[in-house]
Each structure stands twice: as structure tokens, then as C-alpha cells.
Design a protein around this motif. Sequence first.
Motif, PDB file in Angstrom:
ATOM      1  N   THR A 193       0.635  -1.201   0.036  1.00 54.72           N
ATOM      2  CA  THR A 193      -0.122  -0.007   0.033  1.00 54.72           C
ATOM      3  C   THR A 193       0.820   1.140  -0.064  1.00 54.72           C
ATOM      4  OG1 THR A 193      -0.169  -0.208   2.476  1.00 54.72           O
ATOM      5  CG2 THR A 193      -2.101  -1.099   1.157  1.00 54.72           C
ATOM      6  N   SER A 194       2.116   1.125   0.484  1.00 53.52           N
ATOM      7  CA  SER A 194       2.866   2.321   0.832  1.00 53.52           C
ATOM      8  C   SER A 194       3.326   2.742  -0.818  1.00 53.52           C
ATOM      9  CB  SER A 194       4.123   2.193   1.348  1.00 53.52           C
ATOM     10  OG  SER A 194       4.858   1.078   1.151  1.00 53.52           O
ATOM     11  N   PHE A 195       3.657   1.540  -1.680  1.00 53.64           N
ATOM     12  CA  PHE A 195       4.039   1.762  -3.095  1.00 53.64           C
ATOM     13  C   PHE A 195       2.810   2.340  -4.000  1.00 53.64           C
ATOM     14  CE2 PHE A 195       3.433   0.310  -7.552  1.00 53.64           C
ATOM     15  CZ  PHE A 195       4.594   0.948  -7.921  1.00 53.64           C
ATOM     16  N   ALA A 196       1.534   2.172  -3.608  1.00 53.52           N
ATOM     17  CA  ALA A 196       0.263   2.498  -4.313  1.00 53.52           C
ATOM     18  C   ALA A 196       0.235   3.789  -4.004  1.00 53.52           C
ATOM     19  CB  ALA A 196      -0.925   1.555  -4.018  1.00 53.52           C
ATOM     20  N   ALA A 197       0.495   4.293  -2.710  1.00 47.56           N
ATOM     21  CA  ALA A 197       0.423   5.651  -2.240  1.00 47.56           C
ATOM     22  C   ALA A 197       1.418   6.711  -2.684  1.00 47.56           C
ATOM     23  CB  ALA A 197       0.250   5.832  -0.787  1.00 47.56           C
ATOM     24  N   ALA A 198       2.724   6.442  -3.052  1.00 48.83           N
ATOM     25  CA  ALA A 198       3.947   6.940  -3.225  1.00 48.83           C
ATOM     26  C   ALA A 198       4.049   7.139  -4.624  1.00 48.83           C
ATOM     27  CB  ALA A 198       5.018   6.324  -2.534  1.00 48.83           C
ATOM     28  N   TRP A 199       3.680   6.107  -5.463  1.00 57.05           N
ATOM     29  CA  TRP A 199       4.133   6.013  -6.838  1.00 57.05           C
ATOM     30  C   TRP A 199       3.309   7.200  -7.813  1.00 57.05           C
ATOM     31  CZ3 TRP A 199       1.025   3.960 -11.231  1.00 57.05           C
ATOM     32  CH2 TRP A 199       1.630   4.059 -12.576  1.00 57.05           C
ATOM     33  N   PRO A 200       1.900   7.493  -7.535  1.00 57.29           N
ATOM     34  CA  PRO A 200       1.441   8.501  -8.317  1.00 57.29           C
ATOM     35  C   PRO A 200       2.285  10.024  -8.204  1.00 57.29           C
ATOM     36  CG  PRO A 200      -0.347   7.370  -7.346  1.00 57.29           C
ATOM     37  CD  PRO A 200       1.000   6.849  -6.799  1.00 57.29           C
ATOM     38  N   GLY A 201       2.655  10.273  -6.894  1.00 56.73           N
ATOM     39  CA  GLY A 201       3.424  11.599  -6.790  1.00 56.73           C
ATOM     40  C   GLY A 201       4.757  11.443  -7.292  1.00 56.73           C
ATOM     41  N   ALA A 202       5.623  10.243  -7.337  1.00 56.94           N
ATOM     42  CA  ALA A 202       6.610   9.995  -8.091  1.00 56.94           C
ATOM     43  C   ALA A 202       6.503  10.202  -9.486  1.00 56.94           C
ATOM     44  CB  ALA A 202       7.199   8.760  -7.610  1.00 56.94           C
ATOM     45  N   TRP A 203       5.442   9.528 -10.154  1.00 59.30           N
ATOM     46  CA  TRP A 203       5.429   9.503 -11.601  1.00 59.30           C
ATOM     47  C   TRP A 203       4.973  11.078 -11.978  1.00 59.30           C
ATOM     48  CZ3 TRP A 203       0.725   6.707 -14.431  1.00 59.30           C
ATOM     49  CH2 TRP A 203       1.097   6.863 -15.649  1.00 59.30           C
ATOM     50  N   GLY A 204       4.197  11.853 -11.207  1.00 64.29           N
ATOM     51  CA  GLY A 204       4.134  13.282 -11.680  1.00 64.29           C
ATOM     52  C   GLY A 204       5.330  13.765 -11.710  1.00 64.29           C
ATOM     53  N   ALA A 205       6.060  13.846 -10.783  1.00 64.57           N
ATOM     54  CA  ALA A 205       7.368  14.718 -10.353  1.00 64.57           C
ATOM     55  C   ALA A 205       8.381  14.194 -11.887  1.00 64.57           C
ATOM     56  CB  ALA A 205       7.861  14.322  -9.093  1.00 64.57           C
ATOM     57  N   SER A 206       8.418  12.974 -12.033  1.00 68.69           N
ATOM     58  CA  SER A 206       9.409  12.345 -13.125  1.00 68.69           C
ATOM     59  C   SER A 206       9.049  12.927 -14.399  1.00 68.69           C
ATOM     60  CB  SER A 206       9.472  11.048 -12.957  1.00 68.69           C
ATOM     61  OG  SER A 206       8.468  10.237 -13.097  1.00 68.69           O
ATOM     62  N   TRP A 207       7.402  12.798 -14.526  1.00 69.44           N
ATOM     63  CA  TRP A 207       7.048  13.254 -16.019  1.00 69.44           C
ATOM     64  C   TRP A 207       7.255  15.008 -16.238  1.00 69.44           C
ATOM     65  CZ3 TRP A 207       3.344  16.737 -17.598  1.00 69.44           C
ATOM     66  CH2 TRP A 207       3.215  16.920 -19.065  1.00 69.44           C
ATOM     67  N   ILE A 208       7.166  15.663 -15.392  1.00 73.41           N
ATOM     68  CA  ILE A 208       7.398  17.243 -15.163  1.00 73.41           C
ATOM     69  C   ILE A 208       8.768  17.502 -15.613  1.00 73.41           C
ATOM     70  CG2 ILE A 208       7.734  19.143 -13.840  1.00 73.41           C
ATOM     71  CD1 ILE A 208       5.098  18.568 -12.918  1.00 73.41           C
ATOM     72  N   VAL A 209       9.939  16.577 -15.366  1.00 70.04           N
ATOM     73  CA  VAL A 209      10.987  16.571 -15.895  1.00 70.04           C
ATOM     74  C   VAL A 209      11.276  16.008 -17.212  1.00 70.04           C
ATOM     75  CG1 VAL A 209      13.413  15.939 -15.212  1.00 70.04           C
ATOM     76  CG2 VAL A 209      12.099  17.088 -13.363  1.00 70.04           C
ATOM     77  N   ALA A 210      10.593  14.737 -17.486  1.00 76.99           N
ATOM     78  CA  ALA A 210      10.905  13.929 -18.548  1.00 76.99           C
ATOM     79  C   ALA A 210      10.368  14.459 -19.728  1.00 76.99           C
ATOM     80  CB  ALA A 210      10.150  12.621 -18.465  1.00 76.99           C
ATOM     81  N   PHE A 211       9.174  15.135 -19.868  1.00 81.41           N
ATOM     82  CA  PHE A 211       8.643  15.859 -20.889  1.00 81.41           C
ATOM     83  C   PHE A 211       9.253  16.867 -21.556  1.00 81.41           C
ATOM     84  CE2 PHE A 211       5.169  18.533 -23.063  1.00 81.41           C
ATOM     85  CZ  PHE A 211       5.273  17.849 -24.225  1.00 81.41           C
ATOM     86  N   PRO A 212       9.627  18.079 -20.898  1.00 87.05           N
ATOM     87  CA  PRO A 212      10.409  18.887 -21.466  1.00 87.05           C
ATOM     88  C   PRO A 212      12.047  18.616 -21.686  1.00 87.05           C
ATOM     89  CG  PRO A 212       9.665  19.655 -19.315  1.00 87.05           C
ATOM     90  CD  PRO A 212       9.304  18.453 -19.441  1.00 87.05           C
ATOM     91  N   THR A 213      12.671  17.533 -21.160  1.00 91.38           N
ATOM     92  CA  THR A 213      13.760  16.957 -21.452  1.00 91.38           C
ATOM     93  C   THR A 213      13.617  16.371 -22.720  1.00 91.38           C
ATOM     94  OG1 THR A 213      14.286  16.738 -19.256  1.00 91.38           O
ATOM     95  CG2 THR A 213      15.586  15.462 -20.758  1.00 91.38           C
ATOM     96  N   LEU A 214      12.681  15.555 -23.142  1.00 91.37           N
ATOM     97  CA  LEU A 214      12.460  14.901 -24.282  1.00 91.37           C
ATOM     98  C   LEU A 214      12.369  16.003 -25.490  1.00 91.37           C
ATOM     99  CD1 LEU A 214      10.308  11.657 -23.656  1.00 91.37           C
ATOM    100  CD2 LEU A 214      12.800  11.929 -24.633  1.00 91.37           C
TER     101      LEU A 214
END
Length: 87
Positions: free
Chosen positions: A47-68
Motif C-alpha cells: 500500500t505504501s507503493f500505491a500511495a507514493a508512486w503517483p506523486g513520483a510519476w508526476g514529478a518525473s513526468w514534469i522533468v521527462a517531457f521538457p527534457t524529451l
Amino acid sequence: MKINQKRSGLRKLPPGSARILMPLILSIFMSAIVSAVATLTSIGPGTSFAAAWPGAWGASWIVAFPTLLFALPIVRRIVAMVVEQST
């Protein structure tokens, strides 16, 4: 399988939109996978993964899209220098 565009009622985007759409979709998939692996290795499954992953995904996407957006034209040039072009 090819979908008949007229029957389905779907309209395609203009060709120029691929410059934004390809990095957008690639960044969504890649940031989802990488953030899932990083989150799983740091906190493990459950359950800790399910709670933490969406925030980690959002933070990494904010970096990934402009980088690409910035990196893909450079990567295309590098690939063109090392791969023989067909005529």
C-alpha cells in the motif's frame, strides 16, 4: 489491422503535431516505468507503493517531457551521423 477513418468517425491530427505528441506519449510511458521501478526498489510493494508512486510519476513526468522536447532533436542528429541513410 487498419481502421477505416471515415467509418470510425475519428480524425487524425495534422502531421506537425507529431513533434509534440511523440515526446508527450514517450515521456508518459517512460516516466511511469522508471518511477515505478525506483519507487518499488526504494519502498517495496504494498500500500505504501500505491500511495507514493503517483506523486513520483508526476514529478518525473514534469522533468521527462521538457527534457524529451529538448533532447530528441539532438538524439536524431546523433543517430543520423552514425547510421547509414537509405536512398
